[in-house]
Design a protein around this motif. Structure first.
Motif, PDB file in Angstrom:
ATOM      1  N   GLN A 279       3.542  -5.387   2.856  1.00  0.00           N
ATOM      2  CA  GLN A 279       3.067  -6.546   3.949  1.00  0.00           C
ATOM      3  C   GLN A 279       3.673  -7.914   3.722  1.00  0.00           C
ATOM      4  O   GLN A 279       3.567  -8.383   2.496  1.00  0.00           O
ATOM      5  N   LEU A 280       4.592  -8.406   4.432  1.00  0.00           N
ATOM      6  CA  LEU A 280       5.287  -9.532   4.440  1.00  0.00           C
ATOM      7  C   LEU A 280       4.486 -10.777   5.302  1.00  0.00           C
ATOM      8  O   LEU A 280       3.860 -10.553   6.246  1.00  0.00           O
ATOM      9  N   ASN A 281       4.735 -12.074   5.092  1.00  0.00           N
ATOM     10  CA  ASN A 281       4.658 -13.051   5.972  1.00  0.00           C
ATOM     11  C   ASN A 281       5.168 -12.928   7.163  1.00  0.00           C
ATOM     12  O   ASN A 281       6.442 -12.911   7.298  1.00  0.00           O
ATOM     13  N   GLY A 282       4.367 -12.467   8.201  1.00  0.00           N
ATOM     14  CA  GLY A 282       4.995 -12.036   9.530  1.00  0.00           C
ATOM     15  C   GLY A 282       4.905 -10.749   9.904  1.00  0.00           C
ATOM     16  O   GLY A 282       4.286 -10.515  10.996  1.00  0.00           O
ATOM     17  N   ASP A 283       5.281  -9.758   9.329  1.00  0.00           N
ATOM     18  CA  ASP A 283       5.167  -8.375   9.716  1.00  0.00           C
ATOM     19  C   ASP A 283       5.100  -7.366   8.339  1.00  0.00           C
ATOM     20  O   ASP A 283       5.006  -7.743   7.253  1.00  0.00           O
ATOM     21  N   THR A 284       5.137  -6.191   8.764  1.00  0.00           N
ATOM     22  CA  THR A 284       4.891  -5.034   7.556  1.00  0.00           C
ATOM     23  C   THR A 284       6.027  -4.279   7.501  1.00  0.00           C
ATOM     24  O   THR A 284       6.669  -3.800   8.689  1.00  0.00           O
ATOM     25  N   VAL A 285       6.613  -3.941   6.577  1.00  0.00           N
ATOM     26  CA  VAL A 285       7.916  -2.732   6.722  1.00  0.00           C
ATOM     27  C   VAL A 285       7.414  -1.637   6.032  1.00  0.00           C
ATOM     28  O   VAL A 285       6.808  -1.867   4.943  1.00  0.00           O
ATOM     29  N   GLN A 286       8.294  -0.670   6.201  1.00  0.00           N
ATOM     30  CA  GLN A 286       7.729   0.677   5.542  1.00  0.00           C
ATOM     31  C   GLN A 286       9.018   1.059   4.740  1.00  0.00           C
ATOM     32  O   GLN A 286      10.170   1.164   5.253  1.00  0.00           O
ATOM     33  N   ALA A 287       8.926   1.664   3.693  1.00  0.00           N
ATOM     34  CA  ALA A 287       9.993   2.331   2.638  1.00  0.00           C
ATOM     35  C   ALA A 287       9.697   3.568   2.075  1.00  0.00           C
ATOM     36  O   ALA A 287       8.341   3.774   1.575  1.00  0.00           O
ATOM     37  N   ALA A 288      10.420   4.407   2.066  1.00  0.00           N
ATOM     38  CA  ALA A 288      10.129   5.504   1.325  1.00  0.00           C
ATOM     39  C   ALA A 288       9.990   5.462  -0.141  1.00  0.00           C
ATOM     40  O   ALA A 288       9.444   5.771  -1.235  1.00  0.00           O
ATOM     41  N   LYS A 289      10.996   4.228  -0.738  1.00  0.00           N
ATOM     42  CA  LYS A 289      10.983   3.980  -2.106  1.00  0.00           C
ATOM     43  C   LYS A 289      10.973   2.620  -2.187  1.00  0.00           C
ATOM     44  O   LYS A 289      11.287   1.796  -1.297  1.00  0.00           O
ATOM     45  N   LEU A 290      10.305   1.914  -3.299  1.00  0.00           N
ATOM     46  CA  LEU A 290      10.044   0.476  -3.536  1.00  0.00           C
ATOM     47  C   LEU A 290      10.496   0.296  -4.805  1.00  0.00           C
ATOM     48  O   LEU A 290      10.099   0.808  -5.993  1.00  0.00           O
ATOM     49  N   VAL A 291      11.434  -0.775  -5.046  1.00  0.00           N
ATOM     50  CA  VAL A 291      11.857  -1.227  -6.283  1.00  0.00           C
ATOM     51  C   VAL A 291      11.489  -2.580  -6.745  1.00  0.00           C
ATOM     52  O   VAL A 291      11.783  -3.600  -5.646  1.00  0.00           O
ATOM     53  N   ILE A 292      10.883  -2.811  -7.722  1.00  0.00           N
ATOM     54  CA  ILE A 292      10.371  -3.991  -8.274  1.00  0.00           C
ATOM     55  C   ILE A 292      11.435  -4.613  -9.155  1.00  0.00           C
ATOM     56  O   ILE A 292      11.827  -4.058 -10.241  1.00  0.00           O
ATOM     57  N   ALA A 293      11.838  -5.761  -8.878  1.00  0.00           N
ATOM     58  CA  ALA A 293      13.156  -6.356  -9.481  1.00  0.00           C
ATOM     59  C   ALA A 293      12.663  -8.057  -9.533  1.00  0.00           C
ATOM     60  O   ALA A 293      13.738  -8.811  -9.480  1.00  0.00           O
ATOM     61  N   THR A 294      11.382  -8.085  -9.899  1.00  0.00           N
ATOM     62  CA  THR A 294      11.219  -9.677  -9.706  1.00  0.00           C
ATOM     63  C   THR A 294      11.232 -10.429 -11.002  1.00  0.00           C
ATOM     64  O   THR A 294      10.812 -11.543 -11.347  1.00  0.00           O
ATOM     65  N   GLY A 295      11.864  -9.784 -11.960  1.00  0.00           N
ATOM     66  CA  GLY A 295      12.228 -10.504 -13.534  1.00  0.00           C
ATOM     67  C   GLY A 295      10.894 -10.748 -14.096  1.00  0.00           C
ATOM     68  O   GLY A 295       9.777 -10.313 -14.032  1.00  0.00           O
TER      69      GLY A 295
ATOM     70  N   GLU B 215       0.854  -1.124  -0.079  1.00  0.00           N
ATOM     71  CA  GLU B 215       0.100   0.079   0.049  1.00  0.00           C
ATOM     72  C   GLU B 215       0.844   1.172   0.026  1.00  0.00           C
ATOM     73  O   GLU B 215       1.959   1.386   0.507  1.00  0.00           O
ATOM     74  N   ARG B 216       0.482   2.322  -0.475  1.00  0.00           N
ATOM     75  CA  ARG B 216       1.082   3.498  -0.703  1.00  0.00           C
ATOM     76  C   ARG B 216       0.359   4.616   0.010  1.00  0.00           C
ATOM     77  O   ARG B 216      -0.784   4.601  -0.121  1.00  0.00           O
ATOM     78  N   ASP B 217       1.203   5.327   1.067  1.00  0.00           N
ATOM     79  CA  ASP B 217       0.393   6.596   1.572  1.00  0.00           C
ATOM     80  C   ASP B 217       1.445   7.790   1.658  1.00  0.00           C
ATOM     81  O   ASP B 217       2.448   7.677   0.941  1.00  0.00           O
ATOM     82  N   GLU B 218       1.278   8.598   2.444  1.00  0.00           N
ATOM     83  CA  GLU B 218       2.059  10.074   2.440  1.00  0.00           C
ATOM     84  C   GLU B 218       3.532   9.654   2.684  1.00  0.00           C
ATOM     85  O   GLU B 218       4.559  10.364   2.494  1.00  0.00           O
ATOM     86  N   ASN B 219       3.673   8.570   3.599  1.00  0.00           N
ATOM     87  CA  ASN B 219       5.274   8.164   3.942  1.00  0.00           C
ATOM     88  C   ASN B 219       5.998   7.268   2.992  1.00  0.00           C
ATOM     89  O   ASN B 219       7.050   7.153   3.273  1.00  0.00           O
TER      90      ASN B 219
END
Ligand code: FAD
Length: 397
Positions: free
Chosen positions: A144-160, A135-139
C-alpha cells in the motif's frame, strides 16, 4: 492496481542494481524510494567519487554473526564483474590505496550507470513514495503506497541501515522483517569516529586536523594499519573508522603512533651522533611537530636532551608512543557512521538467494541485513553481490 513480478523497496545501491538485473532477465519490476532521487548515498560516497569496490574483496573483510553467509554471493558476483560493468559504461577509475577503486570523475557516473541499467531492464521507478503497509496473501504481496496499492509475487527489501538519517535512512527494513517474524539483531553505528572524554578531548584540541600513520588495536586483538586523524570531537581517520566496527562501549583501544619506527634504535643512534640534541627535535623527525609539542606540554614527552634521557624515561616514552591506551567516550553515532552493524539475522535468509527461509517471496539485500564490510568499497560490493544473487532468483535463474 499495478501488478508486478517483483517490487523492490529502496532505490539505493542494492535496490537499483537488483532491479536492473532482474528487469534485464525478464521480470516486471517496480522500484520504490522515499527520496526524490535514487542512489543518494552513492552520490555522497567516497568524497563524491564513490569507492565502488575493492580489488581485495574477501569474506574476512565482513562482520556478521555468521561469517560464512557472505561467501556464496561474493563468489558468484565478484569485484571483477562490477569493474567490468563500470568499464563497459566508459567510467574511468583508479586505485587510490589498499585496492580501493574510485571513479576518476564523479559518483554521479555510478548512479547514471545504474539508472541506465534499470532503463535497459524496463524497471518502473517511483520516487517520493511512502510505503504505508504490506500484506501477504496467496497471490504474493500487496504494497500500500500513498495513492494506490500495488501487487507483486515477490518483495525485496533494500532499504539499507540507519546511518545518515539525513540521506533517507529509516528502520523500515527491520520493521518489515519483524512484521513477518524474522529476527533482527541489535544495530549500532559502524565505520564511525570516536568521541573522547572531556579532559582528554580538551588536551588534544590543538591537534585537530593532525593525521599520523598508525596501527590501532581493539581489545579483541583486531588491528588496522592506516592513518589516524585527530578531530575537534575526538579521533577519526581510516584506522579509527575501521576499528570502530570492532569496538564495544567501555573498551580501550591501543594506538601505535610510530608503527614504522624502531624507537629505541632511533634514540640510541641519535644519542651517539648528537647527544645534545633535544628529545623533542629527535621525535620531530618521525612525528608531526604539533603532536610532539602537545605531548610535551602534557608531560608525556620529557623536556630533555638525548644524553639526559634515562632508561626509565625511554621505556615510558616507548609505551606512550607505541602503546597509547585510549578509552573512547563513545562514537559519533548514526549521524556520521558509514554503516550500520547488525540488522536482519542472516540465519533467517538463504545465502544463495537472500530469500527469507520461512516467508516465500520475501527477500532482504544490502546493508539492511547483518553483513557489514570494512571501509574501502567492501560495503558497495556487498550491495552489488547480494543484489545480484537475489535478482537471479527473482528471474527464476
Ligand atoms: P542504501 O544505499 O542506503 O539505500 C537504501 C535506500 O532505501 C535509500 O535510497 C533510502 O532512501 C531508501 N529507503 C529507506 N527507507 C525507506 C522507506 N521507508 N521507504 C522507501 N525507501 C526507503 N561504501 C562503500 O563501499 N564505499 C564508499 O565509498 C562508501 N562511502 C560512504 C559514504 C557515506 C557518507 C555513507 C553514509 C556510506 C558510505 N558507504 C560506502 C556505505 C554504503 O553507502 C552503503 O553500505 C550502501 O549504500 C548500502 O546499500 P543499500 O542499497 O543496502 O542501502
Amino acid at each position: 492496481m499495478g501488478k508486478f513480478d517483483a517490487v523492490i523497496i529502496g532505490a539505493g545501491a542494492a535496490g537499483m542494481f537488483c532491479a536492473a538485473m532482474a528487469g534485464q532477465a525478464g521480470s516486471r519490476v517496480l522500484l520504490i524510494d522515499n527520496g526524490k532521487k535514487p542512489g543518494r548515498k552513492i552520490l555522497m560516497s567516497g568524497g563524491g567519487r564513490c569507492n565502488f569496490t575493492n580489488l581485495y574483496i574477501e569474506p574476512a573483510a565482513y562482520l556478521s554473526q555468521n561469517p560464512h553467509f557472505c561467501k556464496s554471493a561474493l563468489a558468484r558476483y565478484t569485484q571483477w564483474d562490477f569493474i567490468d560493468m563500470v568499464s563497459k559504461h566508459g567510467i574511468a577509475w583508479h586505485e587510490k590505496t589498499l585496492g580501493q577503486l574510485f571513479c576518476d570523475d564523479s559518483a554521479q557516473q555510478i548512479v547514471d550507470m545504474l539508472v541506465a541499467e534499470c532503463e535497459k531492464g524496463q524497471v518502473i521507478t517511483r520516487l517520493r513514495s511512502e510505503v504505508l503497509g504490506i500484506e501477504r496473501d496467496e497471490n504474493g504481496y500487496a504494497i500500500q503506497l500513498n495513492g494506490d496499492t500495488v501487487q507483486a509475487a515477490k518483495l525485496v527489501i533494500a532499504t539499507g541501515g540507519l546511518s545518515m538519517p539525513g540521506l533517507g535512512a529509516t528502520p523500515f527494513g527491520y520493521k518489515i522483517a519483524e512484521q513477518f517474524g524474522l529476527k533482527v539483531l541489535p544495530t549500532r553505528a559502524g565505520l564511525v569516529p570516536f568521541t573522547l572524554h572531556k579532559p582528554l578531548l580538551e588536551q588534544l584540541q590543538v591537534l585537530s586536523g593532525v593525521s599520523v600513520p598508525s596501527v590501532i588495536t581493539a581489545e579483541n586483538g583486531v588491528s588496522f594499519r592506516e592513518s589516524l586523524l585527530f578531530t575537534h570531537r575526538g579521533l577519526s581517520g581510516p584506522a579509527v573508522l575501521q576499528l570502530s566496527s570492532y569496538w564495544q562501549p567501555g573498551e580501550f583501544v591501543s594506538v601505535n603512533l610510530l608503527p614504522d619506527t624502531d624507537l629505541d634504535e632511533l634514540l640510541n643512534e641519535q644519542r651517539n651522533a648528537h647527544p645534545n640534541q633535544s628529545l623533542k627535535n629527535t621525535l620531530g623527525m618521525v612525528l608531526p611537530k604539533r603532536l610532539v609539542e602537545c605531548l610535551q606540554q602534557l608531560g608525556q614527552i620529557p623536556d630533555v636532551t638525548l644524553k639526559q634521557l634515562n632508561t626509565r624515561q625511554q621505556s615510558e616514552l616507548t609505551d606512550t608512543l607505541q602503546n597509547w591506551r585510549v578509552q573512547p567516550n563513545g562514537t559519533e553515532g548514526y549521524r556520521t557512521a558509514e554503516v550500520t552493524l547488525g540488522g536482519v539475522d542472516t540465519k533467517e535468509l538463504s545465502s544463495r538467494t537472500m530469500e527469507a527461509r520461512n516467508v516465500p517471496g520475501l527477500y532482504f539485500i544490502g546493508e539492511v541485513m547483518d553483513v557489514s564490510g570494512w571501509l574501502g568499497g567492501y560495503n558497495f560490493q556487498w550491495a552489488w553481490s547480494s543484489a545480484w544473487a537475489c535478482a537471479q532468483d527473482l528471474a527464476g535463474e
